[in-house]
Design an enzyme around this catalytic site. Structure first.
Site, short mmCIF file in Angstrom:
data_model
loop_
_atom_site.label_atom_id
_atom_site.label_comp_id
_atom_site.label_asym_id
_atom_site.label_seq_id
_atom_site.Cartn_x
_atom_site.Cartn_y
_atom_site.Cartn_z
CG ASP A 13 -2.14 1.11 1.14
OD1 ASP A 13 -1.75 1.90 0.22
OD2 ASP A 13 -3.03 1.08 2.03
CG ASP A 107 -3.54 3.79 -3.03
OD1 ASP A 107 -4.52 2.80 -3.27
OD2 ASP A 107 -3.52 4.68 -2.22
CD GLU A 108 -5.23 -0.97 -0.66
OE1 GLU A 108 -5.26 -1.58 0.09
OE2 GLU A 108 -6.40 0.02 -1.00
#
Length: 404
Positions: A13, A107-108
């Site tokens: 993350d 974003d993960e």
């Protein structure tokens, strides 16, 4: 063959992703309360730094409220194009190194590293990948390593920002036990309040409640919640494919060069599949336009765009791309629109300069479309005369998946 219980799953993350990108562009922003979003009083906070969170600020909060809580906070406009490029840079690094990965949002990432302990130290390999991402992009990133996706995500949340944590196989329940119930995925304010009213405050207590009783309290969600409280999650890591797309085409009843009609069709098709994107909680990073001329020559053109699923942003790109592609001035037989490079996400993160009213409008539009059908609410440019409706010919009521 490795059983699900013996899996090794890493969750990566990017910490405060939008904020981190802004700090990378301007180092003077580091360590300060920073808000990313529109500057008007009616705009919303798309992201905020950890320093800003200390004042009670959170994403999706009205910007006006956030600035009341922290008057000295710095505000930066969102730059989705810049964020999308950094997201793609991180994706490329992971794709080069990981045997199997899933891009679950901008974003993960989830990585399935099962079996790698036979050849590498999984924790060592994952830590080295994290350092490689930091070195090549300059962005802080955290990870959790565990036997399933849920535990690895919770572990990541526990060590953010810029940390790493491994939960050894067999220690899942021990890890979760002392945590407040709100640490578990699926436990929001409403569910948390229901459980706390019944005296359930930590995960250990939740895990000891009979599953039948939880089901009686919360329905099917109770079963899923019992599994999570007991550290059970068999959800697979779904391989990420940039080529996954959603598209629609329209073959006209008669070849045409009527630009008013073609423009209306582009709007109709874009609205239709943009709605489908939002239904699936996905964003697109690439738009493709297809034209088939009356002589059956077929041409396509695509462009990478900042991740979004908003009608008004996508329509702008679709029309721009069509103008670039349509250069023969022949009659057109078919047009198509495709969205690809899809990732999980919702439209709020891309509405940096839009107001709460705009977000509420999208939610209201989608509510009506979900209830009555997408075709019952559309822009006025889509309303065709009876003659032009005949020209459009039959069209599918739902988007479909295919390759151009």
């Amino acid at each position: 063959m490795i059983s699900l219980q013996q899996r090794s799953i890493a969750h990566f993350d990017l910490d405060c992703f939008f904020v981190s990108v802004e700090c990378l562009s301007d180092s003077s922003l580091k360590g300060k309360p920073l808000l990313v979003g529109g500057r008007s009083d009616r705009a919303v906070v798309a992201a905020c730094s950890y320093e800003a969170r200390q004042y009670g600020i959170h994403s999706a909060m009205p910007m006006k409220t956030a600035l009341k809580l922290c008057p000295h906070a710095l505000v930066r406009n969102g730059d989705m194009e810049k964020y999308s490029q950094f997201s793609k840079d991180v994706t490329d690094i992971i794709a080069r190194q990981a045997p199997l990965y899933e891009k679950s949002s901008i974003d993960e990432f989830y990585l399935d590293l099962s079996g790698m302990d036979k050849y590498f130290g999984t924790m060592k390999w994952t830590a080295e990948l994290r350092q490689l991402i930091i070195k090549e992009t300059g962005l802080p990133i955290s990870f959790g390593l565990a036997s399933n996706k849920m535990i690895s995500k919770v572990a990541t949340n526990e060590v953010k920002p810029n940390g790493q944590l491994q939960i050894p196989f067999g220690n899942e329940k021990i890890f979760l036990a002392p945590m407040p119930i709100e640490k578990l995925p699926m436990v929001g304010k409403e569910t948390g309040a229901q459980l706390r009213q019944r005296g359930v405050e930590n995960v250990k207590t939740l895990s000891e409640i009979p599953v039948a009783l939880l089901e009686a309290w919360l329905g099917k969600n109770g079963i899923s919640l019992w599994n999570k409280a007991n550290g059970i999650d068999d959800t697979p890591v779904i391989p990420y494919h940039e080529q996954k797309s959603i598209s629609t085409e329209s073959t006209f009843a008669a070849d045409t060069i009527d630009m008013q009609f073609i423009n209306a069709e582009l709007v109709r098709m874009t609205e239709k599949i943009a709605f489908e994107l939002r239904q699936q909680n996905k964003l697109t990073g690439c738009v493709t336009i297809k034209i088939r001329y009356s002589d059956f020559e077929t041409v396509t053109k695509q462009m990478s765009i900042p991740y979004t699923c908003c009608d008004h942003l996508l329509l702008e790109k679709v029309k721009e791309l069509f103008k670039k592609l349509y250069d023969r001035r022949l009659l057109i037989r078919l047009i198509g629109v495709r969205f690809s490079h899809m990732v999980q996400g919702n439209y709020q993160i891309s509405l940096f300069d839009d107001t709460q009213e705009m977000i509420a409008l999208y939610q209201a539009i989608d509510h009506i479309k979900n209830r009555f059908g997408w075709q019952y609410l559309m822009k006025g440019t889509n309303v065709l005369s009876p003659e032009k409706k005949k020209l459009a010919g039959p069209t599918p009521l739902r988007p479909y998946y295919k390759k151009f």
